[in-house]
Design an enzyme around this catalytic site. Sequence first.
Site, mmCIF file in Angstrom:
data_model
loop_
_atom_site.group_PDB
_atom_site.id
_atom_site.type_symbol
_atom_site.label_atom_id
_atom_site.label_comp_id
_atom_site.label_asym_id
_atom_site.label_seq_id
_atom_site.Cartn_x
_atom_site.Cartn_y
_atom_site.Cartn_z
ATOM 1 C CB ILE A 501 -1.038 -0.041 1.041
ATOM 2 C CG1 ILE A 501 -0.179 -0.299 2.593
ATOM 3 C CG2 ILE A 501 -2.010 -0.913 0.920
ATOM 4 C CD1 ILE A 501 -1.220 0.144 3.652
ATOM 5 C CG PHE A 506 11.807 2.228 6.848
ATOM 6 C CD1 PHE A 506 10.994 0.908 6.730
ATOM 7 C CD2 PHE A 506 12.671 2.143 7.995
ATOM 8 C CE1 PHE A 506 11.194 0.142 7.906
ATOM 9 C CE2 PHE A 506 12.776 1.163 8.991
ATOM 10 C CZ PHE A 506 12.049 0.197 9.007
ATOM 11 N N GLY A 507 11.132 1.612 3.129
ATOM 12 C CA GLY A 507 10.884 0.087 2.479
ATOM 13 C C GLY A 507 9.575 0.222 2.097
ATOM 14 C CE LYS A 523 8.043 2.556 8.769
ATOM 15 N NZ LYS A 523 7.890 3.833 9.393
ATOM 16 C CG ASP A 619 7.075 15.493 7.405
ATOM 17 O OD1 ASP A 619 7.161 14.182 6.684
ATOM 18 O OD2 ASP A 619 7.031 16.486 6.775
#
Length: 836
Positions: A501, A506-507, A523, A619
Amino acid sequence: MIGFGFSRICIYGIFMMYLCCVIYAFDPADVFLIDCGSNSDTQVGSNRTFVSDKSSTKFLSASEEILASTNAGSITSASDSELYKTARIFRGSANYKFSITQSGRVWIRLYFYPFVYGSFDMKSANFTVSTQKNVLLGNFSPKNAVVKEFSVVVSSGDLTIQFAPGSNSFAYVNALEVVSVPDTLIADDANLVSPKGAYQGLTSQAMETVARVNMGGPLVTYVNDTLWRTWLPDSSFLKEPNLAKSVVKIASVRYPQAGPTQDTAPQTVYGSCTRMNSEDDPNSNFNVTWEFPVNPGFQYFVRFHFCDIVSTAANQLVFSVYADSWDVYQDLELSSKVFGGNLATPYFMDYVIPSTDSNILKISIGPSRSSLDPNAILNGLEVMKISNSVGSLSDAISSLPPISSSGSKKNLGMIVGVIVGVLVALVFVIILFCLYRRRKQEQLGHSKTWIPLSLGGGTSHTMGSKYSNGTTVSVDSNLSYRIPFAALHEATNNFDESWVIGIGGFGKVYKGVLTDGTKVAVKRGNPRSQQGLAEFRTEIEMLSQFRHRHLVSLIGYCDEKNEMILVYEYMENGTLKSHLYGSDLPSMSWKQRLEICIGSARGLHYLHTSYAKAVIHRDVKSANILLDENFLAKVADFGLSKTGPELDQTHVSTAVKGSFGYLDPEYFRRQQLTEKSDVYSFGVVLFEVLCARPVIDPTLPRDKVNLAEWAMKWQKKGQLEQIIDPNLTGKIRPDSLRKYAETAEKCLADFGVDRPSMGDVLWNLEYALQLQEAVIQNDPDENSTNLIGELSPQVNDFTHADAGASAVQVQMANLDDISGVSMSKVFSQLVKSEGR
Ligand SMILES: *[C@@H]1O[C@H](CO)[C@@H](O)[C@H](O)[C@H]1NC(C)=O
Ligand SMILES: *[C@@H]1O[C@H](CO)[C@@H](O)[C@H](O)[C@H]1NC(C)=O
């Protein structure tokens, strides 16, 4: 003497540990079950046999007695109905005498059902029931089927239960139960509600059960209670049932390793609760109250059973508990009470309520003043009357009637009672001390983990050495979050590419379903690097401490086989951004948008204020605000913290992180990060929500590219309504828009000191929502021309371009955020808060 005492304590301690750790079938030392008046034994449930009257005459000494029976059908719906069909009638004083092998507390349960037998109408019976030390029932005359439960302390030898008819009357009993109470069930001490302090000496008091209630759940009978107790549903005790709501999640209950067990209260009790019916109104302020009949002049022991089965994360639930008008506990936060802060973990509190002159004891729960989401729960409650100074539980009898076979052992009994009391108290002190030590160590462990984040790396500028400091961070205190790799493999269908998704630096982020059906976002980090490992550990450490309704929570992690996998709660409705522009999703109403802004503001306010050192998100953007299935907003990506001090010491612009378009100009200029940088970014989000366009849109004419600049220009002209989302045209109340726009404008102040705090922003947004709601409630027919933008010409000439291409989210440090997938980035920062 001391040595002896100490070894006793150790043995007790070990025994209690054993009790705490092993789930065992109830095996009372002493148990007598008698079906009075019955010719044959009566089986109740699978494991209890009430012996016939004939087999029980050895316990009885009575001058004149009559066996009675009735043909009535089912007397109670429970399987103990059979017990009520026979009774023994006493026309004179009668004693049951049981020899007790284990000194301590025993339950006496007396079953009464008044029926007519020959010339005896049991409804007219009037009698007193007492033991050597206590009056249990005085001038008692039951009118319905009832079980009376008492617990008395038997020091040694015999327990005599005497039935004494009143003058010109008779006594009777249908069944009788005498059962040992586990030593650990009721301690010697409790908290005194008023005056505040410790109450000691319960171990020597007799008690009568006034109510044992399973809040929000079903009737629990002896079948489902390891100690054969009965728990009633709470509906008949609720003062205002419409203010309450029941929650049942029995399977979620996890008993702690030390503390409450199945014996304290069964899973059905801890797994259901009554909560405030406050879900529809974030401003709810009321108490949920239960009322219990009490006798004036007696003290009451009250045990509150709690188990947070309503929260999705720790620290969400804060509430207060009252008894009558006294504060029992202000700002109770269950996750701080249970070991490891786990949810769905049973916890109980014992209180003694002083005697009053009221016939009603009110127990209330209500929202805490300090909680953002008003709610309060109660899972179970036991109310027990405490015997008075002469050992009576009846106000009708003020002195003990003499019992022939008693008396001489009274003093010895008191001495043994005191010794047992002291021992039990000592054991509790030792256990509490051990728990305290463990907790303390845990806290130390936690504070250690904070040090490298806030102070570490002050002289070090290379990532490598900084993060090798970081690896001192231990994830061991979070073992409960660890999820086996195999489980995640299965949950994500072998990391199926079609289940991805999102992709970020990070991956990849996969959708997954755990075996218990929980939807998760998984994740999976790229293969381990020094840097990634440290960030991984840091995120686990931080996320496991930040628990809030409006922050996306970490469900677990996996570090098997060099994997770095983080598992989050799955957010059904994706990002706020995707609902504003660049997709086919339906447009959200103004109210819905306000609620999302309020939710995110709460999450940020929590980050800024709930810890000794403020946590700065760094952020804040619409792509980092996620929406669950109910469009409840949760702030994401706050967990992976970067060390901060270098940023204050160097002016390397690449160190500045955040998303272009949202970035605080002051932070950019001065490299100085405070909570007010998040406030700035949030102000940009507010305009984004109102105007539903990307914060940077290079396809637009130059003066419109940057939303913050453009919106501020129109706001300063007082014509912000000219540029709002066309879908909102005619739907915003002017007052609401004015408040909202002013708030956003203040957030964008050039200097941090001029910006409001997140708490102020939250307050103002709530006010804007109220102003919007007011029109609907008070003024349903208000002319729609009063609504914003209805008659004004549209000047929204920017194009709603495809977000993937047009939303240029320039990362100053990292350019891989184009996807806007919120879980892909690492932008939070923990800094030492100034002036705190
Ligand atoms: C009681 O236990 C039985 C199984 O022993 C179970 O089927 C039933 O649902 C339980 N009832 C309650 C109220 O917990
Ligand atoms: C709840 O009850 C307590 C004790 O009676 C009282 O002090 C408090 O004001 C009540 N709270 C609300 C919101 O009614």
